[in-house]
Design a protein around this motif. Structure first.
Motif, PDB file in Angstrom:
ATOM      1  N   GLN A 851       0.830  -1.204   0.000  1.00 20.02           N
ATOM      2  CA  GLN A 851       0.000   0.000   0.000  1.00 20.02           C
ATOM      3  C   GLN A 851       0.862   1.250   0.000  1.00 20.02           C
ATOM      4  O   GLN A 851       2.041   1.226   0.367  1.00 20.02           O
ATOM      5  CB  GLN A 851      -0.931   0.006   1.216  1.00 20.02           C
ATOM      6  CG  GLN A 851      -0.204  -0.059   2.552  1.00 20.02           C
ATOM      7  CD  GLN A 851      -1.162  -0.152   3.717  1.00 20.02           C
ATOM      8  OE1 GLN A 851      -1.882   0.801   4.013  1.00 20.02           O
ATOM      9  NE2 GLN A 851      -1.201  -1.305   4.372  1.00 20.02           N
ATOM     10  N   LYS A 855      -1.294   7.009   2.155  1.00 16.53           N
ATOM     11  CA  LYS A 855      -2.725   6.720   2.382  1.00 16.53           C
ATOM     12  C   LYS A 855      -2.950   6.006   3.717  1.00 16.53           C
ATOM     13  O   LYS A 855      -4.089   5.678   4.069  1.00 16.53           O
ATOM     14  CB  LYS A 855      -3.261   5.839   1.243  1.00 16.53           C
ATOM     15  CG  LYS A 855      -3.170   6.455  -0.144  1.00 16.53           C
ATOM     16  CD  LYS A 855      -4.084   7.660  -0.295  1.00 16.53           C
ATOM     17  CE  LYS A 855      -4.253   8.070  -1.757  1.00 16.53           C
ATOM     18  NZ  LYS A 855      -2.999   8.476  -2.399  1.00 16.53           N
ATOM     19  N   HIS A 856      -1.885   5.744   4.462  1.00 21.28           N
ATOM     20  CA  HIS A 856      -1.990   5.007   5.721  1.00 21.28           C
ATOM     21  C   HIS A 856      -2.599   5.890   6.809  1.00 21.28           C
ATOM     22  O   HIS A 856      -2.417   7.103   6.826  1.00 21.28           O
ATOM     23  CB  HIS A 856      -0.605   4.523   6.153  1.00 21.28           C
ATOM     24  CG  HIS A 856      -0.626   3.316   7.030  1.00 21.28           C
ATOM     25  ND1 HIS A 856      -0.918   3.379   8.376  1.00 21.28           N
ATOM     26  CD2 HIS A 856      -0.424   1.995   6.756  1.00 21.28           C
ATOM     27  CE1 HIS A 856      -0.881   2.172   8.894  1.00 21.28           C
ATOM     28  NE2 HIS A 856      -0.583   1.304   7.923  1.00 21.28           N
ATOM     29  N   THR A 857      -3.309   5.275   7.729  1.00 19.08           N
ATOM     30  CA  THR A 857      -3.940   6.036   8.813  1.00 19.08           C
ATOM     31  C   THR A 857      -2.946   6.424   9.895  1.00 19.08           C
ATOM     32  O   THR A 857      -3.179   7.389  10.625  1.00 19.08           O
ATOM     33  CB  THR A 857      -5.074   5.214   9.440  1.00 19.08           C
ATOM     34  OG1 THR A 857      -4.541   3.962   9.899  1.00 19.08           O
ATOM     35  CG2 THR A 857      -6.181   4.952   8.426  1.00 19.08           C
ATOM     36  N   GLU A 858      -1.849   5.688  10.007  1.00 23.31           N
ATOM     37  CA  GLU A 858      -0.830   5.974  11.016  1.00 23.31           C
ATOM     38  C   GLU A 858      -0.002   7.184  10.580  1.00 23.31           C
ATOM     39  O   GLU A 858       0.668   7.147   9.542  1.00 23.31           O
ATOM     40  CB  GLU A 858       0.073   4.751  11.195  1.00 23.31           C
ATOM     41  CG  GLU A 858       1.366   5.002  11.929  1.00 23.31           C
ATOM     42  CD  GLU A 858       1.141   5.487  13.356  1.00 23.31           C
ATOM     43  OE1 GLU A 858       1.815   6.455  13.751  1.00 23.31           O
ATOM     44  OE2 GLU A 858       0.283   4.914  14.059  1.00 23.31           O
ATOM     45  N   PRO A 859      -0.022   8.316  11.335  1.00 22.87           N
ATOM     46  CA  PRO A 859       0.732   9.512  10.925  1.00 22.87           C
ATOM     47  C   PRO A 859       2.214   9.247  10.717  1.00 22.87           C
ATOM     48  O   PRO A 859       2.845   9.848   9.847  1.00 22.87           O
ATOM     49  CB  PRO A 859       0.489  10.485  12.082  1.00 22.87           C
ATOM     50  CG  PRO A 859      -0.791  10.038  12.697  1.00 22.87           C
ATOM     51  CD  PRO A 859      -0.802   8.544  12.566  1.00 22.87           C
ATOM     52  N   LYS A 862       2.174   7.800   7.253  1.00 19.13           N
ATOM     53  CA  LYS A 862       1.587   8.741   6.292  1.00 19.13           C
ATOM     54  C   LYS A 862       2.556   9.868   5.948  1.00 19.13           C
ATOM     55  O   LYS A 862       2.687  10.258   4.785  1.00 19.13           O
ATOM     56  CB  LYS A 862       0.305   9.323   6.893  1.00 19.13           C
ATOM     57  CG  LYS A 862      -0.403  10.357   6.040  1.00 19.13           C
ATOM     58  CD  LYS A 862      -1.682  10.830   6.735  1.00 19.13           C
ATOM     59  CE  LYS A 862      -2.433  11.828   5.884  1.00 19.13           C
ATOM     60  NZ  LYS A 862      -3.707  12.251   6.550  1.00 19.13           N
TER      61      LYS A 862
END
Length: 1000
Positions: A851, A855-859, A862
């Motif tokens: 991925q 686009k990852h939710t973890e800052p 991201k």
């Protein structure tokens, strides 16, 4: 023939400095040196220092990092662009100690240093340059008087012309010097004109201003002369025989003169500084640019700057591979001057008449008529060009040679001379190109490579990928296509703009910038530890491109104009920003170098060995008789020429007899003055000249349309040099002895197969891949005795060399590079990924599927910038036979691969594959991939946090005091390229990842 004085100086090194063609033994070494290129083939960088921000420790780290990744040369320049001042003042004792340290480190590491001849990048000058040693203008004031009596007439002191870049570049002290400096030259009187007629564009024609051609809108390629369209009325112009010289009467700004009856104009002429200052120089280096026509002024500057540095270094070992080797004049950005200390004497000697009666023309007044005035202005520009070449560039070249060095010049932008003439005066003509979206200076690549070819200079350096607002966005893969464009354009030593000297602590990254400028080619880049894979590709290409002599058929002659920027016919090129040459290669020739040409076997040749099939003349109304006689001699000896005849000489020397003599020579060479219909050949001696209405009706940037020129070559039975059936492949053709080789490059971002036609016959083709270093035989499709045709496949933006050498081998020994592929296994499922916590990422995380980090939710993911390590175990059950590759799919932005503990190298471009043959095992395999993205996401993430950086041009207190920084930002940089709302950049290994088999 005074024109030849600097011509002969410029060309005196043709034979002595010429690189010889490779011997048979050297040809055997070519493959070995292609795999492991020599240091001489390595690219370079602009190594910029920012107004006192210097550190010996940082210099050593910079240079050692360059050495590790394959950088071979540095251009040393100190400037002042958008950075707070540092504590090491330019030319101070501490600064000189730092400079000496840098030179010694370059010597230790084998890195070539190239030194600019002044502070900033503009030229040669500094605060030590006095007004009388500076670049100057002839300025004037006008006083009207009514005659009939003896009068004492006060004459206004002429004001200086406004500086092109405004007065903001002046320090207060420098502005005072600018206003104070003035010297009287002449006082002339003449019957008053009515003021209705003036000369168009006089400030450019009289060399008051020359705007930057590449960046300012509307700057002319050359100066159009204004023709006299109707008879002048009485009072429109000044009659030469009515001008009275009152210079001897000037006392304290006034003249006492018994004025004849009538209305009179009195012009007071003086000289002022032109406002050009060293820019963008470190503050202690801001000063006037020195006079470019006066060796006394130049030597005063050189003694202060380069001379003091040479004294500091002492005797240097010139046998060392590294160290200070070259002096450099960067792009000409100090504008024009129209005065020289001995202008009147030099003008008389070179042009054969006194210029003083024509001084009113400087101010736009017509003397004689417009045609006469335009001829004088041409003489003025030519005289200034000759003086600047002889007393500046050629003088610096001789000065460099005295110190065991060479001179490189970027001969463009604001250049009041002809670009090609200035470049021809250098040991090493240099060009420049900007990254996409920047200024289009592709014309300079043609200028620089043309001069190098004609002079036999095998190395063609270029300031490369100059950028504004790049923000660390570029990387080797994004630069691949433009890299290959540069190689096909004739450039063969990339000098990246810019490696910013990193004087800050290593913890503060990305660190120092050059304000908004540059492509950030320095050790603080995220991908710097992996960039040698790209540099090796570059060095392999540059080695081969420096090795051979370029093949070109067409020689475009530039007109005798100054200023002049050579622009090839658009019809001879494809593309827009990255323009590629069509099926016949060409070069551009300044008038001075044509005098060294001769004819052999019907070809126009130069002492360097370079040869051309066809000379193309500019569609230009003027030409000197000397140049026309040279062209006549070439045709008489067998040259083929295409072009229209000139109709008049350009200046006042020998006028009007010069025009009559020119017309007689035209009648002889062209067989008449009446253009024939269509395109006709006239035989003269052993040669021919093609001309006619087809040329007049199809002009393109001063030259015949390329299809007309190609028509002449076809009529001469010259096959095209290279052509592909889809027209999407660029090329350059080189030769070493009897070996022909072509660099070919896919211009589009997609796979394709083409049928390519090469002008060579009877030889075995080989494919040399500069990404992998591998070579292979490839089969011939057809060979008609003049051309060899091959079927070739390209990945997106892929490039390679096609060699033609030796006798043709059996077809069974060769294998086409058009191959199929079969997916044997897809590496699906989860991956273990390790980020560096120092930059905010998690030490270990599992990705269920590949991925995009952004686009990852973890800052921490991201906004992560840097390297993450992907690991995966997989069982392989398919065949191990044949050519097996690991295909990574989409990578953002560079990757290094290990399989079963074996380092398989860095992957940085398409095809994103690595050979796993012999490493892949049946059963359990362990895969590790290091993936590195760009700085943008971490910088954007940090913009969400409190700013503790530079404010109002001042370093933060915590940095100056060496204290802990107050914010929790991860990054520090000297210029904000991003905001908190800037879109994030796609990052990471995106795949899909496959094991594939390449099918023969």
């Amino acid at each position: 023939m005074k024109l030849l004085k600097y011509t002969l100086l410029a060309s005196s090194l043709f034979l002595s400095g010429m690189n010889h063609w490779a011997s048979a033994e050297e040809l055997k070494d070519m493959k070995r040196l292609f795999v492991s290129p020599p240091e001489s083939a390595r690219p370079g960088v602009y190594w910029y220092f920012m107004d006192g921000n210097l550190s010996k420790e940082g210099m050593t780290k910079d240079l050692e990092s360059m050495k590790r990744v394959g950088i071979g040369s540095v251009v040393f320049l100190e400037v002042n662009v958008g950075i707070p001042r540092g504590h090491v003042d330019f030319l101070s004792t501490e600064w000189k100690d730092c400079f000496k340290h840098a030179v010694r480190e370059c010597e230790r590491l084998g890195i070539t240093m190239i030194l600019g001849i002044g502070p900033g990048w503009t030229g040669s000058g500094g605060p030590w340059v006095k007004g009388e040693e500076s670049m100057r203008h002839l300025v004037s004031s006008v006083t009207r008087v009514t005659g009939g009596s003896k009068q004492t007439i006060p004459l206004e002191k002429p004001s200086p012309k406004p500086p092109y870049f405004g007065e903001g570049a002046f320090t207060p002290e420098l502005k005072e010097k600018w206003l104070d400096y003035y010297e009287d030259v002449a006082v002339l009187a003449f019957p008053a004109t009515n003021g209705k007629v003036s000369i168009k564009d006089i400030e450019e024609k009289a060399l008051y201003y020359r705007a930057p051609y590449s960046s300012a809108p509307g700057v002319k390629q050359f100066i159009q002369r204004e023709e006299q369209d109707k008879p002048l009325e009485p009072g429109d112009a000044i009659a030469v025989d009515q001008i009275i010289d009152l210079t001897s009467l000037l006392r304290d700004g006034s003249v006492t003169w018994n004025v004849p009856s009538g209305e009179w104009m009195i012009m007071r002429f003086g000289i002022r500084n032109n406002g050009a200052v060293t820019r963008p120089a470190p503050l202690p280096g801001v000063g006037f640019e020195c006079d470019k026509t006066d060796t006394t002024a130049l030597m005063a500057h050189l003694r202060t700057f380069t001379g003091s540095l040479f004294d500091l270094l002492g005797e240097r070992d010139t046998t060392l591979a590294g160290g200070l080797k070259i002096l450099h004049m960067d792009s000409w950005e100090m504008g024009a001057q129209n005065w020289s200390p001995r202008l009147r004497e030099e003008f008389k000697k070179r042009r054969g008449y006194d210029p003083q009666p024509y001084f009113p023309v400087y101010a736009g007044l017509v003397v004689g008529d417009k045609n006469i005035s335009e001829r004088f202005l041409w003489d003025l520009r030519q005289t200034m060009q000759e003086l600047m070449l002889e007393n500046h560039s050629l003088f610096v070249k001789a000065y460099a040679r005295q110190h065991g060095m060479q001179l490189s010049i970027e001969p463009y932008d604001m250049n009041p001379m002809q670009d090609l003439e200035l470049g021809a005066s250098a040991d090493i003509p240099m060009c420049e190109f900007w990254s996409p979206g920047g200024y289009n200076t592709s014309f300079s690549a043609i200028e620089g490579s043309s001069l190098a070819n004609i002079k036999g200079q095998r190395v063609v350096p270029s300031e490369a990928f100059t950028a504004a607002g790049d923000g660390w966005r570029q990387h080797p893969a994004s630069m691949k296509n433009q890299t290959d464009w540069a190689f096909a354009a004739g450039i063969n030593r990339l000098t990246y703009h810019t490696f910013q000297h990193q004087a800050l602590p290593d913890s503060l990254r990305p660190g120092m910038t050059m304000g908004p400028y540059g492509v950030h080619w320095d050790r603080n880049q995220t991908w710097w530890p992996y960039v040698d894979a790209y540099h090796t590709y570059v060095a392999r290409c540059q080695y081969l491109l420096q090795k051979g002599q370029t093949v070109a058929d067409i020689l475009y002659l530039a007109p005798e104009e100054a200023p002049f920027v050579f622009r090839a016919p658009k019809s001879a090129l494809t593309g827009d920003y990255m323009v590629d040459k069509r099926e016949y290669n060409f070069d551009a020739c300044p008038p001075s170098l044509l005098y060294t040409a001769f004819v052999e076997d019907g070809k126009i040749k130069f002492p360097s060995g370079m040869e051309y099939r066809l000379l193309v003349l500019p569609a230009f109304k003027t030409m000197t008789l000397d140049l026309l006689k040279k062209i006549e001699s070439l045709v008489k000896d067998g040259a083929v020429v295409i072009g229209l005849p000139p109709v008049q000489t350009p200046g006042l020397t020998g006028y009007p007899d010069s025009d009559r003599n020119l017309q007689q020579a035209v009648e002889n060479l062209w067989g008449g003055s009446q253009q024939p219909e269509g395109l006709k050949f006239h035989t003269y001696g052993k040669g021919r000249i093609a001309w006619g209405t087809d040329i007049q009706n199809h002009l393109d940037n001063l030259y015949p349309d390329f299809d007309l020129t190609s028509k002449v070559l076809r009529e001469m039975h010259v096959p095209v040099d290279f052509q592909s059936d889809q027209g999407t492949v660029r090329y350059i053709h080189k030769q070493v002895d009897n070996v022909d080789y072509f660099f070919v490059s896919n211009r589009v971002d997609k796979e394709m197969s083409v049928n390519a036609h090469f002008r060579t016959s009877g030889k075995q083709p080989y494919l040399w891949d500069p990404v992998t270093g591998k070579t292979s035989l490839i089969p011939v499709s057809t060979d008609n005795g003049k051309q060899t045709s091959l079927e070739l496949a390209f990945a997106p933006y892929q490039s390679y060399f096609v060699f033609f050498s030796g006798d043709r081998q059996s077809a069974s020994a060769a294998s086409t590079n058009i191959k199929g592929k079969r997916v044997l296994m897809s590496l699906q499922g989860s991956w273990n990924v390790s980020f560096d916590p120092k930059w905010g990422g998690p030490a270990e995380v599992e990705f269920p599927t590949l991925q995009d980090w952004s686009k990852h939710t973890e800052p921490g993911i991201k906004y992560y910038s840097g390297t993450a390590i992907y690991t995966k175990q997989f069982d392989y059950k398919e065949t191990l036979s044949g050519s097996l590759f690991l295909d990574l799919g989409l990578v953002k932005n560079i990757a290094k691969v290990w399989l079963n503990g074996q380092d398989l190298g860095t992957i940085w471009t398409s095809p994103w594959q690595v050979d796993v043959s012999g490493v892949l095992k049946q059963g359990k395999n362990e895969l590790k991939i290091e993936v590195t993205n760009l700085w943008g996401n971490r910088l954007i993430g940090d913009e969400q946090k409190v700013n503790d950086g530079i404010v109002n041009g001042q370093w933060p207190e915590w940095l100056l005091k060496g204290e802990k920084r107050p914010s929790d930002r991860y990054t520090f940089t000297t210029y904000p390229h991003y905001t908190k709302d800037t879109p994030l950049l796609e990052s990471g290994l995106l795949g899909p990842v496959h094991i594939i088999q390449v099918l023969d």
